[in-house]
Design a protein around this motif. Structure first.
Motif, PDB file in Angstrom:
ATOM      1  N   GLY A   1      -2.504   3.190   7.162  1.00 59.37           N
ATOM      2  CA  GLY A   1      -4.036   2.403   6.784  1.00 59.37           C
ATOM      3  C   GLY A   1      -4.581   3.701   5.616  1.00 59.37           C
ATOM      4  O   GLY A   1      -5.714   3.631   5.119  1.00 59.37           O
TER       5      GLY A   1
ATOM      6  N   THR B   1       0.913   3.304  -0.482  1.00 53.78           N
ATOM      7  CA  THR B   1      -0.110   2.974  -1.939  1.00 53.78           C
ATOM      8  C   THR B   1       0.268   3.664  -2.778  1.00 53.78           C
ATOM      9  O   THR B   1       0.363   4.141  -4.342  1.00 53.78           O
TER      10      THR B   1
ATOM     11  N   LYS C   1      -0.336   5.654   2.096  1.00 53.81           N
ATOM     12  CA  LYS C   1       0.512   6.437   2.409  1.00 53.81           C
ATOM     13  C   LYS C   1       1.528   5.813   1.022  1.00 53.81           C
ATOM     14  O   LYS C   1       1.728   5.817   0.179  1.00 53.81           O
TER      15      LYS C   1
HETATM   16  N1  LIG Z   1      -2.319  -4.733  -1.970  1.00 49.63           N
HETATM   17  C1  LIG Z   1      -3.268  -4.168  -1.204  1.00 49.63           C
HETATM   18  N2  LIG Z   1      -4.355  -5.260  -1.228  1.00 49.63           N
HETATM   19  C2  LIG Z   1      -5.379  -5.215  -0.543  1.00 49.63           C
HETATM   20  N3  LIG Z   1      -5.493  -3.748   0.077  1.00 49.63           N
HETATM   21  C3  LIG Z   1      -4.417  -3.363   0.182  1.00 49.63           C
HETATM   22  C4  LIG Z   1      -2.920  -3.676  -0.637  1.00 49.63           C
HETATM   23  N4  LIG Z   1      -2.208  -2.242  -0.137  1.00 49.63           N
HETATM   24  C5  LIG Z   1      -2.627  -1.607   0.747  1.00 49.63           C
HETATM   25  N5  LIG Z   1      -4.162  -2.484   0.633  1.00 49.63           N
HETATM   26  C6  LIG Z   1      -4.760  -0.996   1.604  1.00 49.63           C
HETATM   27  O1  LIG Z   1      -5.252  -0.431   1.163  1.00 49.63           O
HETATM   28  C7  LIG Z   1      -5.248   0.945   2.760  1.00 49.63           C
HETATM   29  C8  LIG Z   1      -3.894   1.642   2.199  1.00 49.63           C
HETATM   30  O2  LIG Z   1      -2.851   0.833   2.911  1.00 49.63           O
HETATM   31  P1  LIG Z   1      -1.639   1.907   2.806  1.00 49.63           P
HETATM   32  O3  LIG Z   1      -1.045   2.439   1.565  1.00 49.63           O
HETATM   33  O4  LIG Z   1      -0.711   0.612   3.647  1.00 49.63           O
HETATM   34  O5  LIG Z   1      -1.410   2.421   3.904  1.00 49.63           O
HETATM   35  P2  LIG Z   1      -0.526   3.260   5.233  1.00 49.63           P
HETATM   36  O6  LIG Z   1       1.001   2.811   4.318  1.00 49.63           O
HETATM   37  O7  LIG Z   1      -1.402   4.776   4.475  1.00 49.63           O
HETATM   38  O8  LIG Z   1      -0.687   2.957   6.535  1.00 49.63           O
HETATM   39  C9  LIG Z   1      -4.900  -0.007   3.904  1.00 49.63           C
HETATM   40  O9  LIG Z   1      -6.713  -0.171   4.150  1.00 49.63           O
HETATM   41  C10 LIG Z   1      -5.004  -1.135   3.448  1.00 49.63           C
HETATM   42  O10 LIG Z   1      -5.225  -2.525   3.821  1.00 49.63           O
END
Ligand SMILES: Nc1ncnc2c1ncn2[C@@H]1O[C@H](COP(=O)(O)OP(=O)(O)O)[C@@H](O)[C@H]1O
Ligand SMILES: [Mg+2]
Length: 216
Positions: free
Chosen positions: A41, A46, A44
């Protein structure tokens, strides 16, 4: 080669907004292998999507060879993504109805390349990843490790400048994980940059650099 400058990303969820990244910067040099770590979360995936041209940041720039990719129009952005970035995800996302060879060929066809040449290159790549005997197999006829090796071959199809691998071994047992790791580390001599998101310390410690993302 790629400069990530003060990237912020917020997702709006109705009346709330989730901040995934805040003013994050890093640089990726040619041929460099970088591990991205950090708890679940922290942003990464993103970050990987933003660098790969899949997700527009809320603020900041991704400079590729001196140009901000988010200043491109959509055709130019498609060309950046198709021509320069190879993606490998935790789950392979191969197309079920296409053979290993066809799956690897698809990125070249999307880029408008000659079909015969593309198939020949796809065959060579599958041989490189040790799947010469599996070219005509469908994804469901392949093991998890084999599927992921097909995904690596597909990522290499258009001679990418950079490979973005998001937990590429997260779903594999140890021996398959090692095989996929070797494929990624073998890219070192080719000049291709590789960014790997991983929780595996053995893998991250073999990279040139480890970047740990922290919660914003
Ligand atoms: N498309 C999206 N819509 C809303 N929230 C998102 C979306 N993608 C990621 N998030 C949120 O952004 C944060 C980072 O997510 P992410 O990049 O998947 O983290 P990681 O890959 O490090 O586990 C999290 O809180 C996640 O819930
Ligand atoms: Mg993730």
């Amino acid at each position: 080669m790629i400069e990530i400058k003060n990237i912020s990303k917020s997702f709006s969820m109705g009346q709330y907004s989730i901040e995934a990244l805040r003013e994050f910067s890093m640089e990726i040099k040619e041929g460099e292998l970088i591990a991205i770590t950090g708890s679940s979360g922290v942003g990464k995936s993103t970050l990987m999507h933003i660098i790969g041209g899949l997700e527009r940041p809320s603020a900041g720039e991704v400079m590729f060879r001196g140009k901000n990719i988010y200043g491109f129009n959509s055709a130019e952005l498609d060309r950046y993504r198709n021509g320069n970035v190879g993606f490998v995800f935790q789950f392979h996302y191969l197309l079920d109805d296409f053979t290993a060879l066809e799956n690897v060929t698809i990125p070249a066809l999307l880029a408008g390349k000659d079909k015969k040449e593309a198939q020949a290159r796809a065959g060579e790549l599958l041989e490189t990843v040790g799947l010469k005997e599996r070219v005509a197999h469908y994804p469901k006829e392949l093991s998890g490790g084999e599927q992921q090796r097909v995904a690596v071959a597909r990522a290499l199809m258009n001679n990418p400048t950079i490979i973005m691998a998001d937990e590429p071994t997260g779903n594999l047992d140890r021996s398959n994980s090692l095989a996929v790791q070797e494929l990624l580390f073998n890219l070192k001599n080719t000049g291709i940059s590789v960014v790997i998101v991983t929780h595996d310390t053995e893998l991250s410690e073999r990279c040139d650099r480890i970047i740990k993302l922290e919660k914003v």
